[in-house]
Write a protein that holds these residues in place. Structure first.
Motif, PDB file in Angstrom:
ATOM      1  N   TYR A 111       0.833  -1.209   0.000  1.00  0.00           N
ATOM      2  CA  TYR A 111       0.000   0.000   0.000  1.00  0.00           C
ATOM      3  C   TYR A 111       0.865   1.256   0.000  1.00  0.00           C
ATOM      4  O   TYR A 111       1.848   1.341   0.739  1.00  0.00           O
ATOM      5  CB  TYR A 111      -0.901  -0.001   1.236  1.00  0.00           C
ATOM      6  CG  TYR A 111      -1.546   1.335   1.507  1.00  0.00           C
ATOM      7  CD1 TYR A 111      -2.672   1.734   0.795  1.00  0.00           C
ATOM      8  CD2 TYR A 111      -1.009   2.200   2.459  1.00  0.00           C
ATOM      9  CE1 TYR A 111      -3.256   2.971   1.031  1.00  0.00           C
ATOM     10  CE2 TYR A 111      -1.588   3.434   2.704  1.00  0.00           C
ATOM     11  CZ  TYR A 111      -2.713   3.814   1.989  1.00  0.00           C
ATOM     12  OH  TYR A 111      -3.282   5.040   2.217  1.00  0.00           O
ATOM     13  N   VAL A 112       0.503   2.216  -0.839  1.00  0.00           N
ATOM     14  CA  VAL A 112       1.175   3.518  -0.851  1.00  0.00           C
ATOM     15  C   VAL A 112       0.125   4.617  -0.919  1.00  0.00           C
ATOM     16  O   VAL A 112      -0.958   4.418  -1.473  1.00  0.00           O
ATOM     17  CB  VAL A 112       2.170   3.665  -2.024  1.00  0.00           C
ATOM     18  CG1 VAL A 112       3.393   2.820  -1.808  1.00  0.00           C
ATOM     19  CG2 VAL A 112       1.519   3.313  -3.348  1.00  0.00           C
ATOM     20  N   SER A 113       0.451   5.760  -0.372  1.00  0.00           N
ATOM     21  CA  SER A 113      -0.494   6.874  -0.329  1.00  0.00           C
ATOM     22  C   SER A 113      -0.564   7.596  -1.666  1.00  0.00           C
ATOM     23  O   SER A 113       0.298   7.437  -2.530  1.00  0.00           O
ATOM     24  CB  SER A 113      -0.069   7.868   0.755  1.00  0.00           C
ATOM     25  OG  SER A 113       1.130   8.523   0.367  1.00  0.00           O
ATOM     26  N   LYS A 114      -1.589   8.417  -1.793  1.00  0.00           N
ATOM     27  CA  LYS A 114      -1.778   9.218  -3.005  1.00  0.00           C
ATOM     28  C   LYS A 114      -0.573  10.109  -3.275  1.00  0.00           C
ATOM     29  O   LYS A 114      -0.130  10.243  -4.424  1.00  0.00           O
ATOM     30  CB  LYS A 114      -3.031  10.080  -2.858  1.00  0.00           C
ATOM     31  CG  LYS A 114      -3.296  11.009  -4.037  1.00  0.00           C
ATOM     32  CD  LYS A 114      -3.973  12.298  -3.615  1.00  0.00           C
ATOM     33  CE  LYS A 114      -3.102  13.147  -2.741  1.00  0.00           C
ATOM     34  NZ  LYS A 114      -3.650  14.454  -2.374  1.00  0.00           N
ATOM     35  N   ASN A 115      -0.027  10.720  -2.233  1.00  0.00           N
ATOM     36  CA  ASN A 115       1.090  11.650  -2.417  1.00  0.00           C
ATOM     37  C   ASN A 115       2.336  10.960  -2.965  1.00  0.00           C
ATOM     38  O   ASN A 115       3.050  11.516  -3.803  1.00  0.00           O
ATOM     39  CB  ASN A 115       1.414  12.355  -1.098  1.00  0.00           C
ATOM     40  CG  ASN A 115       0.332  13.336  -0.688  1.00  0.00           C
ATOM     41  OD1 ASN A 115      -0.406  13.840  -1.538  1.00  0.00           O
ATOM     42  ND2 ASN A 115       0.223  13.603   0.603  1.00  0.00           N
ATOM     43  N   ILE A 116       2.597   9.751  -2.488  1.00  0.00           N
ATOM     44  CA  ILE A 116       3.752   9.003  -2.998  1.00  0.00           C
ATOM     45  C   ILE A 116       3.517   8.610  -4.448  1.00  0.00           C
ATOM     46  O   ILE A 116       4.408   8.741  -5.298  1.00  0.00           O
ATOM     47  CB  ILE A 116       4.017   7.753  -2.131  1.00  0.00           C
ATOM     48  CG1 ILE A 116       4.474   8.172  -0.732  1.00  0.00           C
ATOM     49  CG2 ILE A 116       5.068   6.856  -2.786  1.00  0.00           C
ATOM     50  CD1 ILE A 116       4.657   7.023   0.234  1.00  0.00           C
ATOM     51  N   LEU A 117       2.312   8.142  -4.752  1.00  0.00           N
ATOM     52  CA  LEU A 117       1.971   7.785  -6.133  1.00  0.00           C
ATOM     53  C   LEU A 117       2.123   8.994  -7.050  1.00  0.00           C
ATOM     54  O   LEU A 117       2.701   8.900  -8.136  1.00  0.00           O
ATOM     55  CB  LEU A 117       0.529   7.265  -6.198  1.00  0.00           C
ATOM     56  CG  LEU A 117       0.267   5.890  -5.589  1.00  0.00           C
ATOM     57  CD1 LEU A 117      -1.236   5.651  -5.464  1.00  0.00           C
ATOM     58  CD2 LEU A 117       0.906   4.792  -6.418  1.00  0.00           C
ATOM     59  N   LYS A 118       1.626  10.118  -6.587  1.00  0.00           N
ATOM     60  CA  LYS A 118       1.681  11.349  -7.381  1.00  0.00           C
ATOM     61  C   LYS A 118       3.122  11.759  -7.657  1.00  0.00           C
ATOM     62  O   LYS A 118       3.479  12.127  -8.783  1.00  0.00           O
ATOM     63  CB  LYS A 118       0.949  12.469  -6.635  1.00  0.00           C
ATOM     64  CG  LYS A 118       0.793  13.758  -7.423  1.00  0.00           C
ATOM     65  CD  LYS A 118      -0.042  14.753  -6.624  1.00  0.00           C
ATOM     66  CE  LYS A 118      -0.242  16.050  -7.396  1.00  0.00           C
ATOM     67  NZ  LYS A 118      -1.078  17.006  -6.615  1.00  0.00           N
ATOM     68  N   SER A 119       3.959  11.673  -6.637  1.00  0.00           N
ATOM     69  CA  SER A 119       5.369  12.027  -6.787  1.00  0.00           C
ATOM     70  C   SER A 119       6.057  11.124  -7.805  1.00  0.00           C
ATOM     71  O   SER A 119       6.818  11.593  -8.662  1.00  0.00           O
ATOM     72  CB  SER A 119       6.069  11.921  -5.429  1.00  0.00           C
ATOM     73  OG  SER A 119       7.452  12.143  -5.554  1.00  0.00           O
ATOM     74  N   LEU A 120       5.780   9.827  -7.735  1.00  0.00           N
ATOM     75  CA  LEU A 120       6.392   8.875  -8.664  1.00  0.00           C
ATOM     76  C   LEU A 120       5.902   9.095 -10.093  1.00  0.00           C
ATOM     77  O   LEU A 120       6.674   8.982 -11.049  1.00  0.00           O
ATOM     78  CB  LEU A 120       6.077   7.444  -8.218  1.00  0.00           C
ATOM     79  CG  LEU A 120       6.779   6.971  -6.947  1.00  0.00           C
ATOM     80  CD1 LEU A 120       6.180   5.660  -6.461  1.00  0.00           C
ATOM     81  CD2 LEU A 120       8.272   6.811  -7.182  1.00  0.00           C
ATOM     82  N   VAL A 121       4.623   9.430 -10.232  1.00  0.00           N
ATOM     83  CA  VAL A 121       4.057   9.682 -11.565  1.00  0.00           C
ATOM     84  C   VAL A 121       4.728  10.879 -12.215  1.00  0.00           C
ATOM     85  O   VAL A 121       5.141  10.825 -13.379  1.00  0.00           O
ATOM     86  CB  VAL A 121       2.533   9.908 -11.479  1.00  0.00           C
ATOM     87  CG1 VAL A 121       2.002  10.476 -12.796  1.00  0.00           C
ATOM     88  CG2 VAL A 121       1.818   8.608 -11.158  1.00  0.00           C
ATOM     89  N   TYR A 122       4.871  11.963 -11.466  1.00  0.00           N
ATOM     90  CA  TYR A 122       5.447  13.178 -12.046  1.00  0.00           C
ATOM     91  C   TYR A 122       6.946  13.065 -12.266  1.00  0.00           C
ATOM     92  O   TYR A 122       7.516  13.806 -13.068  1.00  0.00           O
ATOM     93  CB  TYR A 122       5.107  14.388 -11.176  1.00  0.00           C
ATOM     94  CG  TYR A 122       3.639  14.739 -11.221  1.00  0.00           C
ATOM     95  CD1 TYR A 122       2.907  14.593 -12.399  1.00  0.00           C
ATOM     96  CD2 TYR A 122       2.965  15.189 -10.092  1.00  0.00           C
ATOM     97  CE1 TYR A 122       1.560  14.891 -12.450  1.00  0.00           C
ATOM     98  CE2 TYR A 122       1.611  15.494 -10.136  1.00  0.00           C
ATOM     99  CZ  TYR A 122       0.914  15.341 -11.322  1.00  0.00           C
ATOM    100  OH  TYR A 122      -0.425  15.632 -11.374  1.00  0.00           O
ATOM    101  N   ASP A 123       7.574  12.121 -11.583  1.00  0.00           N
ATOM    102  CA  ASP A 123       8.997  11.868 -11.828  1.00  0.00           C
ATOM    103  C   ASP A 123       9.223  11.247 -13.204  1.00  0.00           C
ATOM    104  O   ASP A 123      10.346  11.246 -13.715  1.00  0.00           O
ATOM    105  CB  ASP A 123       9.577  10.937 -10.756  1.00  0.00           C
ATOM    106  CG  ASP A 123       9.848  11.670  -9.454  1.00  0.00           C
ATOM    107  OD1 ASP A 123       9.841  12.915  -9.464  1.00  0.00           O
ATOM    108  OD2 ASP A 123      10.052  10.998  -8.424  1.00  0.00           O
ATOM    109  N   GLN A 124       8.153  10.712 -13.808  1.00  0.00           N
ATOM    110  CA  GLN A 124       8.260  10.132 -15.150  1.00  0.00           C
ATOM    111  C   GLN A 124       8.494  11.206 -16.204  1.00  0.00           C
ATOM    112  O   GLN A 124       9.060  10.934 -17.258  1.00  0.00           O
ATOM    113  CB  GLN A 124       6.965   9.393 -15.526  1.00  0.00           C
ATOM    114  CG  GLN A 124       6.668   8.152 -14.727  1.00  0.00           C
ATOM    115  CD  GLN A 124       5.420   7.478 -15.256  1.00  0.00           C
ATOM    116  OE1 GLN A 124       5.374   7.036 -16.399  1.00  0.00           O
ATOM    117  NE2 GLN A 124       4.394   7.397 -14.434  1.00  0.00           N
TER     118      GLN A 124
END
Length: 236
Positions: free
Chosen positions: A222-235
């Motif tokens: 499980y990961v939070s929205k903020n971590i997911l968001k950070s990883l997405v924008y790192d793309q």
């Protein structure tokens, strides 16, 4: 002195001296380790870090070599913008409690940024029932994206996986024939899609759900929205 006896004697003497020195060295090393046990801990940590680094490098190479296959959707099994380049791939089991929890975070993420695309891959590992639900979900996903997302949300929004009666009722409520979906779910096409998902999970050495592939990063659990968001924008 007769060389016939002298040479073997000298060899024996040299070997004995060498063995004696080795025993002394072993004793020195043993005493040092006993007096400084943190050396072993440091050595193990260094080895673990080296192994982890090597594993991560190998994983990133595997992802790079298979990225097109990994982010490709199974028919309509996705949420968000169809042609987006900001992609999150989720491996899930509909019986997984943490997948249900992660689903809420994914919905929050999509609410903040509708440009993101979530691609779903089945990893039904918790029970035989997980496989059957994955087949039904995949079968609906072959029809259209709207009904897939309705069914997907229905399953993951419930605290417990709905029973057969509720699943049948929901499928008919959204205008689909339960009998036709059930028939389709047992087809070779559906089984092949799920088998490919499982093969991809094995390729990435995923052992549990949920797991998220974002760019060349694999995140398990499980990961939070903020971590997911950070990883997405790192793309980007």
């Amino acid at each position: 002195m007769n060389l016939k006896f002298f040479i073997p004697f000298m060899l024996f003497f040299i070997c004995s001296e060498s063995m004696s020195e080795n025993k002394i060295n072993e004793k020195v090393i043993e005493d040092y380790i006993l007096n400084n046990p943190e050396i072993i801990i440091k050595s193990l940590r260094a080895y673990e870090e080296m192994t982890e680094k090597k594993n991560q490098e190998e994983l990133k190479l595997i992802i790079k070599q298979n990225i097109k296959k990994l982010i490709k959707t199974n028919a309509y099994a996705y949420t968000g913008k169809a042609d987006s380049e900001l992609i999150v791939v989720e491996f899930l089991d509909y019986n997984c409690g943490y997948c249900k929890k992660a689903h809420n975070e994914l919905l929050k993420l999509l609410k903040e940024d509708s440009e993101i695309k979530i691609v779903y891959r089945n990893l039904p590992i918790l029970s035989q029932n997980s496989m059957q639900i994955a087949k039904i979900s995949t079968s609906i996903g072959l029809l259209n994206n709207r009904d897939f997302n309705k069914f997907h949300d229905f399953l993951l929004s419930s605290r417990k996986l709905p029973d057969d009666k509720k699943i049948r009722g929901f499928i008919e409520e959204i205008g689909l024939s339960f009998n036709e979906i059930l028939k389709s779910s047992n087809s070779e096409e559906v089984q092949e899609i799920i088998n490919r998902d499982i093969e991809m999970a094995n390729l990435l050495n995923i052992k549990g759900t949920p797991a998220f592939l974002i760019g060349n990063e694999l995140v398990t659990g499980y990961v939070s929205k903020n971590i997911l968001k950070s990883l997405v924008y790192d793309q980007q």
